[in-house]
Design a protein around this motif. Sequence first.
Motif, mmCIF file in Angstrom:
data_model
loop_
_atom_site.group_PDB
_atom_site.id
_atom_site.type_symbol
_atom_site.label_atom_id
_atom_site.label_comp_id
_atom_site.label_asym_id
_atom_site.label_seq_id
_atom_site.Cartn_x
_atom_site.Cartn_y
_atom_site.Cartn_z
ATOM 1 N N THR A 5 17.787 -27.852 12.788
ATOM 2 C CA THR A 5 18.191 -26.520 12.353
ATOM 3 C C THR A 5 19.638 -26.590 11.889
ATOM 4 N N GLY A 6 20.021 -25.652 11.068
ATOM 5 C CA GLY A 6 21.407 -25.572 10.615
ATOM 6 C C GLY A 6 21.755 -24.146 10.256
ATOM 7 N N ILE A 7 23.011 -23.795 10.438
ATOM 8 C CA ILE A 7 23.489 -22.454 10.121
ATOM 9 C C ILE A 7 24.887 -22.574 9.527
ATOM 10 N N ASP A 8 25.227 -21.666 8.633
ATOM 11 C CA ASP A 8 26.582 -21.660 8.082
ATOM 12 C C ASP A 8 26.967 -20.234 7.715
ATOM 13 N N ALA A 43 27.993 -17.446 -2.689
ATOM 14 C CA ALA A 43 28.480 -17.757 -1.346
ATOM 15 C C ALA A 43 27.311 -18.009 -0.389
ATOM 16 N N ALA A 44 26.258 -17.224 -0.511
ATOM 17 C CA ALA A 44 25.076 -17.435 0.336
ATOM 18 C C ALA A 44 24.417 -18.774 0.025
ATOM 19 N N ARG A 45 24.379 -19.147 -1.236
ATOM 20 C CA ARG A 45 23.800 -20.445 -1.605
ATOM 21 C C ARG A 45 24.672 -21.602 -1.124
ATOM 22 N N PHE A 46 25.986 -21.428 -1.164
ATOM 23 C CA PHE A 46 26.877 -22.437 -0.599
ATOM 24 C C PHE A 46 26.593 -22.586 0.897
ATOM 25 N N LEU A 99 14.202 -21.213 4.954
ATOM 26 C CA LEU A 99 15.553 -20.769 4.624
ATOM 27 C C LEU A 99 15.624 -19.251 4.643
ATOM 28 N N THR A 100 16.700 -18.744 5.227
ATOM 29 C CA THR A 100 17.001 -17.327 5.117
ATOM 30 C C THR A 100 18.470 -17.175 4.761
ATOM 31 N N LEU A 101 18.758 -16.189 3.927
ATOM 32 C CA LEU A 101 20.112 -15.912 3.440
ATOM 33 C C LEU A 101 20.448 -14.447 3.691
ATOM 34 N N THR A 102 21.745 -14.184 3.859
ATOM 35 C CA THR A 102 22.194 -12.801 3.939
ATOM 36 C C THR A 102 23.644 -12.725 3.483
ATOM 37 N N ALA A 105 29.392 -7.156 4.224
ATOM 38 C CA ALA A 105 30.706 -6.952 4.842
ATOM 39 C C ALA A 105 31.650 -8.141 4.648
ATOM 40 N N GLY A 106 31.584 -8.759 3.464
ATOM 41 C CA GLY A 106 32.511 -9.839 3.161
ATOM 42 C C GLY A 106 32.109 -11.212 3.663
ATOM 43 N N PHE A 107 30.898 -11.327 4.200
ATOM 44 C CA PHE A 107 30.413 -12.613 4.686
ATOM 45 C C PHE A 107 29.043 -12.919 4.101
#
Length: 119
Positions: A5-8, A43-46, A99-102, A105-107
């Motif tokens: 798993t990975g998160i960023d 930014a979400a793709r990065f 994969l999930t992206l969000t 609020a600037g993130f």
Amino acid sequence: MIIGTGIDLVDIPRFERTLERTPRLRERLFAPAERALRLPSLAARFAAKEALIKTLGGSDGVHWTEIEIASEPSGRPHFVLSGTTAEVVAERGISRLHLTLTHDAGFAAAFVVAEGDPL
């Protein structure tokens, strides 16, 4: 079986300043189909690419532009891998990536789960 798993998490204004300081960075980080997207989506793709690298346990053999995040007609994001990056994923016994992206609020954030049979 879950292999990894990975998160960023990406601070979007900071990411924007980095892209402004280094204009060619967009070409080095993103596949051609991704480059015209709005900043929060970039930014979400990065974040997704960073999360994938964490899932793999490192970046050996992984190239940023060989990791593309595309969307299904429903809007669900998925990876489109090519070159040595696709080979690295296959060598680790990964047969499916979730994969999930969000972004809000600037993130921007991404979470990846790799499934398969470890080799």
